[in-house]
Structures are given as structure tokens and as C-alpha cells.
Design a protein around this motif. Structure first.
Motif, short mmCIF file in Angstrom:
data_model
loop_
_atom_site.label_atom_id
_atom_site.label_comp_id
_atom_site.label_asym_id
_atom_site.label_seq_id
_atom_site.Cartn_x
_atom_site.Cartn_y
_atom_site.Cartn_z
N ASP A 59 -86.11 54.39 33.10
CA ASP A 59 -87.03 53.33 33.50
C ASP A 59 -87.75 52.67 32.33
O ASP A 59 -88.76 52.00 32.51
N GLU A 141 -75.21 53.77 33.09
CA GLU A 141 -75.74 53.69 34.45
C GLU A 141 -76.50 52.39 34.67
O GLU A 141 -76.39 51.76 35.74
N ALA A 142 -77.25 51.95 33.68
CA ALA A 142 -78.02 50.70 33.81
C ALA A 142 -77.09 49.51 34.00
O ALA A 142 -77.33 48.64 34.85
N TYR A 143 -76.01 49.46 33.24
CA TYR A 143 -75.06 48.36 33.41
C TYR A 143 -74.36 48.45 34.76
O TYR A 143 -74.14 47.43 35.42
N ALA A 144 -74.03 49.65 35.18
CA ALA A 144 -73.35 49.82 36.48
C ALA A 144 -74.25 49.40 37.63
O ALA A 144 -73.78 48.86 38.64
N GLU A 145 -75.55 49.66 37.48
CA GLU A 145 -76.50 49.37 38.57
C GLU A 145 -77.10 47.97 38.48
O GLU A 145 -77.86 47.56 39.37
N THR A 147 -79.24 46.94 36.19
CA THR A 147 -80.62 46.99 35.71
C THR A 147 -80.72 46.95 34.19
O THR A 147 -81.82 47.08 33.64
#
Length: 434
Positions: A59, A141-145, A147
């Protein structure tokens, strides 16, 4: 000779002469194309935020945005208060303030670097291994989501002997982790700090050659930025300008030159109280960087200020004014990117950037319209200026300072038309402007 009568055209040179000249210059033509391909035509972030490897979490981007919004709520709760602190024109205050808040809510960080160098320090190997693997997982994970920031990556330790192996291992773990998690994101950025010799740049290029071959990636897929923060990166021991040689030493992988305010200042003996991005030593270094990078497609980034907007309102306002002024100064000197060290810097980063583009919007649009229409005016612009005008509008659009609808209304040009002017070697602007 009466009007309407055609001129007699005569020449003296045989056609073979022109062919011979062209043949003799063919190697130069190829060299120009290789060394100076022009701007890549992609978005350039307005800043880079760096976060120590052990402090980076899932975050982090949202936390930075929320802390920046809290700083505004506490120290500039409305447009009038913000304008009073920064000296913003009343006509711009509401628009800029609204855009800053919207940006902090929607996209608080444009470029984030997880730092494994000065901001992280020397840790036990197992600890840095785990932090590098975690950074890869969280970024993937940020790119996948959806964000992620538009650009994200890491700064590794430099290529000096004492930390070289550690930096190589961290980079290997990080890149391998991204691939294992689904692949390298399009916004991936790597940063190589404290470069003193072009051979260190070539060493990283060779390392990336080996990684791409080991993982079956397209050759040249991974680029990197070079941080200019030593005197040797500007002037070599033999008196030659080193930074241009470093761009070539990257063998096409260099994407940016980032000025390191404090390491470079300290290297020259500038006392701590005077280490700043507007010091004459900084201006000299960045001018050399600017000339070396011109036309190569390698972009420039200014450094940072270490004066943080924290504490009572008076101190926060002083730090905001300093940061705003330094950012505006950099923009006027064509350093369209800089480094931010604290969430409290985000309001003034975006205020400076948005004011810069909004102040000049109507004039830039009008000049481009006159150029396209070959109309008159009090300024006679050339193709190079049209290129700069279009680039200005595109950068304003990319960061959110300008809206597509208003730029199209003022210029009659679509984004593709602007891109044609901004990167004429990648398209024919005159064709798109018809």
C-alpha cells in the motif's frame, strides 16, 4: 520576363556527383540514425519517488497519496490558502488546486523506485535477498491488479568492487521474481547509481545480455537509467566529457540520466548547507547531461531537495515554497522530471507542474495553430519550435495538467497529430496536420 512565363532551369553538375556524395555520407547517415534516434515518444513521468527496500509495501502508493492529501487538509485546506503559500496566480488557483487533489486521489505517484542503495544500506545477504524477492512480488501484483504506478522498478547498488556482487544478486533476484510472477511489466525501470567509468555502464549492459539470454527474452528488452552523481561522470581523468560516453557504453539500453544532488555536490566539496539542485555546480552538471543526451532518446531527471515539509505550518510552508520554486526552475530549464523524497513533496510537485502547463497552454496552442496554418503572428516559428510546442502539450496531457478536449478545441489537432510534430522522425507531421 513576364509573369506567368516559366523560368529556365539550368544545372552544371552531373547526376553522378550527387550519387557519389550520398554514397560517401551513407555511413554518417547510419551513425546519425543509430546515435540520435530522437525522443521515444512515450510518456515521461514528472518525478521519481524512492522508497527503501525494507519500507516498501503493497500500500505504499496509496499511503503516499493519503499522506499528501492530509498535508493539504492541514496546511492548505482550500485553493486560496494554497495559492497564498506558493504565490499562484488567482486565475489558476482553483483549477490547479482541484487538479492536485484529484491527482493525489487517482495517481499519487508516477514513478517509484524501490531502493537497495543509499536508502537501504548494507544488510545481511539473507535480508536483502528476501527484500528483493518481496519487491518483485509486490510490483508484479500491483501491475496485475491495476494498482501500480505507470513506472516502477529498483535502484541497485553500484558497480564498485565493494558492493558489486551484492548489486548483481539483488538485480537477478528481482528480475527473476518478476518473470516467475508472470513477466516483466511494461513500466519496468532499473537505476544504476554512482557511475564513474563508462565500463561500469557496459558491465550492466553485459549482465542484462546474459539475463535475457538465460531467460529467452528479446535482446535489448531491459533498459536502465544512469545516475550522475560523481565528478568523474561529468569530466574524465583525461579531460573528456564522460557522460556522452556513458550513453554509448549502455549499447542502446540507457533510458535516462538522473542527477544525484547530494552525492555530486559532496563529491565537489560543496558544504552541506549549500547542497541544492540550483547550485552552480548542479547547473553545470545538468547542462552537460542535457547536451550529451540531446537527440539520443535518453531523458533527463533533476535531483531532489532534502528539506522536508514537516513540523508546524510555518516550516511546511517554507519547504513547500522551496520545492515549488526548484521544480518551476527545473521545468523552465527543460528538466521535466525530478526526485521526491517525502509524501509532503507531492502537492508542490504537481502544483508546479500543473501551473507550468496551464499558464502556457493558450499561447502554445495558438503558436502551433499559426504554424500549422502558416498564418502570421508576432512570432515566426520553425519546425523545431513546433516540435517543442507539441511536446509541451503532450507532457501536459500525460500528467493530467491538461485535458484532451481542451487541447483539441484550442489546436484542432488530435493526440496523434501532436505526436507527429513532437517526434517527426517517427511520422510525417505535415501529413497529419492537413
Amino acid at each position: 520576363m513576364g509573369q506567368g512565363q516559366r523560368e529556365r532551369v539550368a544545372t552544371s553538375l552531373a547526376g553522378a556527383v550527387s550519387e557519389q556524395i550520398s554514397a560517401s555520407l551513407a555511413p554518417v547517415d547510419a551513425e546519425l540514425e543509430r546515435r540520435y534516434p530522437g525522443d521515444p515518444g512515450t510518456r515521461q513521468p514528472v518525478h521519481t519517488v524512492y522508497v527503501p527496500g525494507d519500507a516498501f509495501t503493497a500500500d505504499t502508493l496509496r499511503v503516499w497519496g493519503d499522506r499528501a492529501l492530509t498535508a493539504l487538509d492541514e496546511h492548505a485546506p482550500d485553493a486560496a490558502a494554497f495559492a497564498a503559500v506558493l504565490g499562484l496566480d488567482d486565475a489558476l488557483a482553483e483549477d490547479v488546486y482541484g487538479r492536485v487533489r484529484a491527482k493525489l486521489e487517482r495517481e499519487p505517484v508516477e514513478d517509484l523506485r524501490v531502493d537497495f542503495e543509499d536508502g537501504y544500506g548494507n544488510r545481511p545477504d539473507a535480508e536483502e535477498d528476501e527484500a528483493a524477492a518481496r519487491a518483485a512480488r509486490l510490483i508484479a501484483e500491483a501491475y496485475a491488479e491495476g494498482t501500480a504506478a505507470p513506472y516502477m522498478g529498483i535502484r541497485v547498488k553500484c558497480m564498485e568492487a565493494a558492493v558489486r556482487d551484492r548489486g548483481i544478486r539483488t538485480l537477478d533476484i528481482f528480475l527473476t521474481g518478476l518473470l516467475e510472477a508472470g513477466g516483466l511489466p511494461g513500466g519496468l525501470v532499473l537505476t544504476l547509481p554512482k557511475v564513474t567509468y563508462p565500463e561500469q555502464v557496459t558491465a550492466l549492459a553485459r549482465l542484462l545480455d546474459a539475463f535475457e539470454e538465460a531467460r529467452g527474452l528479446e535482446p535489448g528488452r531491459i533498459g536502465f537509467e544512469i545516475q550522475i552523481e560523481t565528478s568523474q561522470s561529468i569530466l574524465a581523468a583525461d579531460g573528456t566529457a564522460t557522460v556522452a560516453r556513458m550513453i554509448q557504453a549502455a549499447e542502446g539500453r540507457a533510458t535516462g540520466l538522473h542527477y544525484g544532488t547530494f552525492d555530486y555536490s559532496a563529491c565537489l566539496g560543496v558544504s552541506a548547507a549549500h547542497q541544492a539542485s540550483d547550485h552552480p555546480a548542479a547547473d553545470h552538471a545538468k547542462a552537460v547531461m542535457q547536451v550529451a543526451a540531446a537527440g539520443t532518446g535518453v531523458r533527463l531527471s533533476d535531483g531532489s531537495t532534502n528539506v522536508l515539509p514537516v513540523g508546524p505550518a510555518e516550516k511546511v510552508h517554507d519547504a513547500w515554497r522551496l520545492h515549488y520554486g526548484l521544480t518551476r526552475r527545473a521545468l523552465a530549464r527543460a528538466y521535466y522530471q525530478g526526485w521526491d523524497m517525502h509524501p509532503g513533496h507531492l502537492p508542490t510537485r504537481y502544483a508546479a507542474v500543473f501551473a507550468f502547463y496551464r499558464e502556457g497552454l493558450e499561447q502554445a496552442a495558438a503558436r502551433l495553430v499559426r504554424y500549422v496554418g502558416r498564418a502570421g503572428g508576432d512570432v515566426m516559428d520553425e519546425p523545431a519550435t513546433a516540435k517543442a510546442l507539441a511536446g509541451y502539450l503532450l507532457r501536459g496531457l500525460d500528467c493530467g495538467a491538461l485535458d484532451t478536449a481542451e487541447v483539441t478545441r484550442l489546436t484542432g489537432l488530435a493526440r496523434a497529430d501532436l505526436q507527429g510534430f513532437a517526434s517527426p522522425r517517427r511520422g510525417d507531421p505535415t501529413a497529419s496536420a492537413q
